[in-house]
Design a protein around this motif. Structure first.
Motif: not given
Length: 279
Positions: A235-241, A254-262, A267-274
């Motif tokens: 999780l990139n807090l600065d770029h919200k990705t 396998e290995g097909n990693h992608m950067i997704a914008p939140l 972004f708030n839902i992701d960041n509020m998880q424990p």
């Protein structure tokens, strides 16, 4: 692999006796080979049986190693290198096939007619052609591994003939393309059901945030498997990705990693998880 023989005494039409030597080869309690030969004397049959068992166990004379498809599916299931790379849907189908009539057929004797019969049975049970298509695809994938991984003879080439026939008969088909989003009423019903599920936390089990997963999935268009594998380190807090690892792709997973914008609320839902574990 273990070979053994038995002698069977038989009475011929003229009243004389003959002796049939039956040789059986087993692997993990599954019969992978049978053969027999008849002699006029019991001692000849016994001598042949001993010689043939020794030849087989010493691998002096090769035999085609075949097993029932159920045993082949078990071998695939028990191989950690194959099973750990198998998706959830494929695992479910393989376990289901294990209990079907088609699983009784020897791996080198599967015919197009057997696949047709299986598809018809599944269709009568209510499965749609797109669902039955998974049966055929995943059985083919298992049989493709039979020879190189397990040294088992399997009639893998049958699918080249069978699949076009099954499509022509309407027994299998590709999944229908989804052309709409859920309605507001459908979403509300989902939210009510998931809220009940979320509050039914079994003792000792971690609470699963079903409502957050639903909202996050809609906002990001991520699959459930992708959502549940997201990592805090990605999780990139600065770029919200966030990095979505091993994103599904028909050519590469396998290995097909992608950067997704939140975007938006995701972004708030992701960041509020424990933040007490890696995921």
């Amino acid at each position: 692999m273990m070979a053994s023989f038995t002698i069977e005494k038989r009475t011929k039409a003229n009243g004389e006796f003959s002796y049939r030597c039956k040789v059986v080869v087993k692997q993990k309690n599954a019969i992978i080979h049978r053969e027999s030969k008849t002699f006029r004397k019991k001692e000849l049959a016994r001598t042949y049986g001993r010689k043939r068992v020794q030849e087989i166990e010493n691998d002096e004379i090769g035999i085609k190693k075949t097993i029932p498809l159920s045993a082949l599916l078990d071998l695939y299931f028990e191989d950690v290198h194959l099973w750990e790379k198998t998706g959830r849907t494929k695992q479910y189908v393989i376990k289901m096939l294990r209990d079907c009539d088609i699983a009784k057929i020897q791996s080198n004797k599967l015919k197009t007619s057997d696949l047709i019969a299986h598809c018809k049975i599944r269709q009568l049970a209510g499965a749609k052609p797109s669902t039955v298509y998974h049966d055929i695809c995943y059985l083919r994938a298992v049989m493709k591994k039979a020879q190189p991984v397990f040294d088992i003879e399997a009639n893998y080439s049958v699918f080249e003939e069978a699949i076009p026939t099954l499509i022509d008969m309407g027994l299998i088909s590709n999944s229908d393309r989804r052309t709409r989003r859920p309605t507001q009423l459908e979403l509300e019903k989902l939210q009510v059901g998931l809220e009940i599920r979320e509050n039914q936390k079994p003792n000792g089990h971690v609470r699963i945030p079903y409502l957050d997963i639903l909202d996050f999935s809609i906002l990001t268009c991520m699959r459930i498997g992708e959502v549940c594998k997201l990592r805090w380190d990605d999780l990139n807090l600065d770029h919200k990705t966030i990095v979505v690892r091993d994103r599904k792709d028909p050519r590469k997973k396998e290995g097909n990693h992608m950067i997704a914008p939140l975007l938006g609320e995701s972004f708030n839902i992701d960041n509020m998880q424990p933040n007490d574990k890696d995921l």
